[in-house]
Design a protein around this motif. Structure first.
Motif, PDB file in Angstrom:
ATOM      1  N   LYS A 114       6.712  23.181  38.990  1.00 46.03           N
ATOM      2  CA  LYS A 114       6.953  22.293  37.556  1.00 46.03           C
ATOM      3  C   LYS A 114       7.180  23.592  36.406  1.00 46.03           C
ATOM      4  O   LYS A 114       6.152  24.325  36.082  1.00 46.03           O
ATOM      5  CB  LYS A 114       6.093  21.477  37.179  1.00 46.03           C
ATOM      6  CG  LYS A 114       6.036  20.276  38.263  1.00 46.03           C
ATOM      7  CD  LYS A 114       4.952  19.263  37.981  1.00 46.03           C
ATOM      8  CE  LYS A 114       5.061  18.013  38.880  1.00 46.03           C
ATOM      9  NZ  LYS A 114       4.199  17.085  38.337  1.00 46.03           N
TER      10      LYS A 114
ATOM     11  N   ASN B 285       3.502  25.373  36.845  1.00 49.81           N
ATOM     12  CA  ASN B 285       2.315  24.719  37.408  1.00 49.81           C
ATOM     13  C   ASN B 285       2.699  24.397  38.870  1.00 49.81           C
ATOM     14  O   ASN B 285       4.229  23.888  39.121  1.00 49.81           O
ATOM     15  CB  ASN B 285       1.951  23.328  36.714  1.00 49.81           C
ATOM     16  CG  ASN B 285       1.045  22.434  37.430  1.00 49.81           C
ATOM     17  OD1 ASN B 285       0.135  23.411  38.036  1.00 49.81           O
ATOM     18  ND2 ASN B 285       0.858  21.360  37.009  1.00 49.81           N
TER      19      ASN B 285
ATOM     20  N   ALA C 213       7.780  24.564  32.749  1.00 53.34           N
ATOM     21  CA  ALA C 213       7.884  24.225  31.392  1.00 53.34           C
ATOM     22  C   ALA C 213       8.893  24.837  30.341  1.00 53.34           C
ATOM     23  O   ALA C 213       8.828  26.055  30.496  1.00 53.34           O
ATOM     24  CB  ALA C 213       6.467  23.960  30.827  1.00 53.34           C
ATOM     25  N   ASN C 214       9.478  24.059  29.733  1.00 47.71           N
ATOM     26  CA  ASN C 214      10.816  24.438  28.720  1.00 47.71           C
ATOM     27  C   ASN C 214      11.472  25.447  29.190  1.00 47.71           C
ATOM     28  O   ASN C 214      11.614  26.498  29.061  1.00 47.71           O
ATOM     29  CB  ASN C 214       9.750  24.895  27.515  1.00 47.71           C
ATOM     30  CG  ASN C 214      10.614  24.932  26.177  1.00 47.71           C
ATOM     31  OD1 ASN C 214      11.477  24.159  26.160  1.00 47.71           O
ATOM     32  ND2 ASN C 214      10.291  25.799  25.429  1.00 47.71           N
TER      33      ASN C 214
ATOM     34  N   PHE D 183      11.539  30.466  31.897  1.00 44.16           N
ATOM     35  CA  PHE D 183      10.526  29.113  31.849  1.00 44.16           C
ATOM     36  C   PHE D 183       9.384  30.067  31.034  1.00 44.16           C
ATOM     37  O   PHE D 183       8.927  30.965  31.078  1.00 44.16           O
ATOM     38  CB  PHE D 183      10.021  28.479  32.888  1.00 44.16           C
ATOM     39  CG  PHE D 183       9.597  29.486  34.097  1.00 44.16           C
ATOM     40  CD1 PHE D 183       8.283  29.460  34.224  1.00 44.16           C
ATOM     41  CD2 PHE D 183      10.237  29.834  35.239  1.00 44.16           C
ATOM     42  CE1 PHE D 183       7.570  30.372  35.298  1.00 44.16           C
ATOM     43  CE2 PHE D 183       9.919  30.672  36.106  1.00 44.16           C
ATOM     44  CZ  PHE D 183       8.619  30.891  36.234  1.00 44.16           C
TER      45      PHE D 183
ATOM     46  N   ASP E 238       6.042  28.400  31.147  1.00 42.27           N
ATOM     47  CA  ASP E 238       4.941  28.286  31.815  1.00 42.27           C
ATOM     48  C   ASP E 238       5.297  27.474  33.283  1.00 42.27           C
ATOM     49  O   ASP E 238       6.269  26.829  33.534  1.00 42.27           O
ATOM     50  CB  ASP E 238       3.949  27.099  31.149  1.00 42.27           C
ATOM     51  CG  ASP E 238       2.383  27.335  31.735  1.00 42.27           C
ATOM     52  OD1 ASP E 238       2.192  28.126  32.450  1.00 42.27           O
ATOM     53  OD2 ASP E 238       1.648  26.471  31.305  1.00 42.27           O
TER      54      ASP E 238
ATOM     55  N   ASP F 201      12.221  20.703  30.626  1.00 41.69           N
ATOM     56  CA  ASP F 201      11.328  20.759  32.088  1.00 41.69           C
ATOM     57  C   ASP F 201      12.211  20.840  33.041  1.00 41.69           C
ATOM     58  O   ASP F 201      12.846  19.943  33.097  1.00 41.69           O
ATOM     59  CB  ASP F 201      10.173  19.848  31.839  1.00 41.69           C
ATOM     60  CG  ASP F 201       9.069  20.050  30.615  1.00 41.69           C
ATOM     61  OD1 ASP F 201       9.418  21.256  30.128  1.00 41.69           O
ATOM     62  OD2 ASP F 201       8.510  19.027  30.359  1.00 41.69           O
TER      63      ASP F 201
END
Length: 135
Positions: free
Chosen positions: A112, A133, A114-115, A129, A131, A95
């Protein structure tokens, strides 16, 4: 808004335990795929409403929470920081957090990711990435 991000004076990236505070440039701050609502009449005259994929690359201001939106962000770093990030990314996806600040150091957006995975080519870094946020 995307325009706000492009006028920001400072970007910082956290990837795992590594913090990169000097980023020369950032591009591609967009994510996801917009859906478009299409209304049609069936042969019997009934209204049929469907959602179909729309254009890619939504500006950050339009990213919707709760919807998985993969994407990419491209960075240009100082050579030593690019090397350190590439080395940190050898362990696999992590992350990541990209903070966009104004000239006074106040956060405009916190992204942010994700992955996130890193593809490094010299000073140019591509963060891919699964996802995003936006705060």
């Amino acid at each position: 808004m995307l325009g706000d991000a492009s006028r920001a004076d400072k970007f910082a990236l956290e990837f795992g335990n590594l913090r990169v505070g000097t980023i020369k440039s950032v591009s591609g701050i967009a994510s996801g795929q917009e859906s478009i609502e299409v209304k049609q009449n069936t042969p019997k005259g009934d209204l049929l409403i469907r959602e179909v994929p729309g254009p890619r690359d939504l500006p950050i201001s339009q990213v919707r929470s709760g919807v998985v939106q993969p994407g990419q962000i491209k960075l240009v770093l100082e050579p030593d920081q690019a090397q350190a990030l590439a080395a940190a990314a050898e362990g696999g996806s992590e992350d990541a957090v990209l903070t966009i600040s104004d000239g006074e150091g106040e956060a405009v957006h916190v992204l942010k990711l994700a992955n996130a995975s890193v593809d490094a080519e010299g000073e140019e870094i591509t963060l891919t990435f699964e996802d995003i946020n936006v705060e």
